[in-house]
Scaffold this motif. Structure first.
Motif, short mmCIF file in Angstrom:
data_model
loop_
_atom_site.label_atom_id
_atom_site.label_comp_id
_atom_site.label_asym_id
_atom_site.label_seq_id
_atom_site.Cartn_x
_atom_site.Cartn_y
_atom_site.Cartn_z
N PHE A 89 -6.00 -3.56 9.31
CA PHE A 89 -6.70 -2.65 8.39
C PHE A 89 -5.70 -1.92 7.51
O PHE A 89 -5.90 -1.80 6.29
CB PHE A 89 -7.53 -1.65 9.19
CG PHE A 89 -8.17 -0.58 8.35
CD1 PHE A 89 -9.28 -0.87 7.56
CD2 PHE A 89 -7.67 0.71 8.33
CE1 PHE A 89 -9.87 0.10 6.78
CE2 PHE A 89 -8.26 1.70 7.55
CZ PHE A 89 -9.35 1.39 6.78
N ALA A 93 -5.32 -2.23 3.36
CA ALA A 93 -5.41 -1.04 2.52
C ALA A 93 -4.18 -0.89 1.64
O ALA A 93 -4.27 -0.35 0.54
CB ALA A 93 -5.59 0.20 3.38
N PRO A 184 -17.47 -1.58 9.29
CA PRO A 184 -17.20 -0.29 8.65
C PRO A 184 -15.81 -0.20 8.02
O PRO A 184 -15.62 0.52 7.03
CB PRO A 184 -17.35 0.72 9.80
CG PRO A 184 -17.21 -0.07 11.05
CD PRO A 184 -17.74 -1.43 10.73
N MET A 185 -14.86 -0.96 8.55
CA MET A 185 -13.51 -0.95 7.97
C MET A 185 -13.52 -1.57 6.57
O MET A 185 -12.97 -1.00 5.62
CB MET A 185 -12.54 -1.71 8.88
CG MET A 185 -12.32 -1.08 10.24
SD MET A 185 -11.14 -2.03 11.24
CE MET A 185 -11.06 -1.04 12.73
N ALA A 187 -16.17 -2.03 4.70
CA ALA A 187 -17.02 -1.20 3.85
C ALA A 187 -16.23 -0.01 3.32
O ALA A 187 -16.38 0.39 2.15
CB ALA A 187 -18.25 -0.74 4.62
N GLY A 188 -15.39 0.56 4.17
CA GLY A 188 -14.57 1.69 3.74
C GLY A 188 -13.58 1.34 2.66
O GLY A 188 -13.19 2.19 1.86
N LEU A 189 -13.19 0.06 2.61
CA LEU A 189 -12.29 -0.41 1.56
C LEU A 189 -13.04 -0.84 0.30
O LEU A 189 -12.43 -1.29 -0.66
CB LEU A 189 -11.44 -1.58 2.08
CG LEU A 189 -10.45 -1.27 3.21
CD1 LEU A 189 -9.79 -2.54 3.71
CD2 LEU A 189 -9.40 -0.27 2.74
N GLY A 190 -14.38 -0.72 0.32
CA GLY A 190 -15.18 -1.07 -0.84
C GLY A 190 -15.38 -2.55 -1.05
O GLY A 190 -15.71 -2.99 -2.18
#
Length: 243
Positions: A89, A93, A184-185, A187-190
Motif C-alpha cells: 500500500f 501511494a 478500502p486501501m 478506494a482510499g487511493l482513488g
C-alpha cells in the motif's frame, strides 16, 4: 473507459472467464487475466478493476471449497501477509510499480527454482514459521501492488505439498479475506471509480461462467497435472512481471 473497441471488450471478456476459472480450478491462471487488463487499462486502474472481478470469483471459490481450508496455515501466514499488504500500500501511494514488478518477477523465478530443487532433493514438505514468513510477506506485497499474490501462494502450497482440495480451500479463504482488505486501501487511493465499477458490472457474469466451469474441471484433475499447471502458470506470471 467503457467506450472500448470490440476487440478490447472481447479480450476483457476472456480475462473475466479466466479469472473465474483460476479461482476454482487452476490457481495461477488468473495471472493471464492480470496481463490482459494491464495491457488495455492503465496499470493502477487495472489493479482496482481486477481486484473487484477477483472478489466475484472468490465468492464461488468459497462456495465450492470453504470446507477444505486448513486454518492453521492461514493463521500462520496472517502476520506476514498483513505486513506485506501495508508495504505494498505504501509503495502504491508513493512509488513507481514498473521496477517493483520486475523485482517480483525475479523473486518468483527464484522461488520456483528453490521449490523444484527442494522437491527433488527432499520428500519432506516445507514447514515452520520461516517459509510462512517469507512467502506470506511477499504474497501480501505482490497482491497489493500487482494482484500477483496467486503465483507466490501457489509456490508456498506446492512447497508444503498441499493436496488439491486443501490447496483450493485454503487459497479460497486466503484471497477472499485479503482481497476484501484491499478494497478500502485502493478506494482510499482513488482507484475504484464509477467507470471501473460499471466495467466490472458488465464483466462479472463472465467471471461466474469461468468459476462454474472450473468447479467441474477441478473434481477430475489429478494431483500431478494440477502441480504442473501451477508451476507453468507461475513461470508465465513471473515472465510477465519481468517484461
Amino acid at each position: 473507459m467503457t467506450d472500448f473497441a470490440p476487440w478490447a471488450w472481447a479480450l476483457l471478456g476472456v480475462a473475466a472467464v479466466i479469472a473465474g476459472l483460476g479461482k476454482t480450478a487452476v490457481p495461477g491462471a488468473s495471472t493471464v487475466s492480470v496481463v490482459i487488463l494491464a495491457s488495455i487499462l492503465p496499470a493502477r486502474t487495472s489493479t482496482a478493476a481486477m481486484l473487484l472481478l477477483f472478489i466475484v470469483g472468490d465468492a464461488f471459490a468459497l462456495i465450492a471449497y470453504r470446507r477444505h481450508a486448513h486454518w492453521p496455515t492461514l493463521l500462520r501466514l496472517a502476520p506476514a501477509v498483513i505486513a506485506g499488504l501495508l508495504a505494498g500500500f505504501a509503495f502504491l501511494a508513493l512509488g513507481d510499480d514498473d521496477i517493483v514488478r520486475r523485482t517480483i518477477g525475479v523473486i518468483l523465478l527464484v522461488m520456483i527454482a528453490i521449490t523444484l530443487w527442494r522437491r527433488r532433493r527432499s520428500s519432506e514438505p516445507a514447514s515452520g514459521l520461516l517459509p510462512a514468513a517469507g512467502y506470506g510477506t511477499l504474497a501480501g506485497f505482490t497482491t497489493m501492488v500487482a494482484n500477483a499474490g496467486g503465483p507466490v501462494m501457489s509456490m508456498y502450497f506446492l512447497a508444503t505439498r498441499t493436496p488439491v482440495q486443501v490447496f483450493l480451500g485454503t487459497a479460497a479463504w486466503f484471497f477472499a479475506i485479503v482481497n476484501l482488505m484491499k478494497v478500502p486501501m485502493l478506494a482510499g487511493l482513488g482507484l475504484i471509480t464509477p467507470e471501473v465499477l460499471l466495467m466490472d458490472l458488465i464483466l462479472a457474469p463472465l467471471v461466474v461462467v469461468g468459476a462454474l466451469t472450473g468447479m467441474r474441471v477441478a473434481k477430475r484433475m489429478p494431483q500431478q497435472l494440477f502441480d504442473r499447471l501451477v508451476i507453468v502458470l507461475t513461470i508465465a506470471g513471473a515472465v510477465y512481471l519481468l517484461f
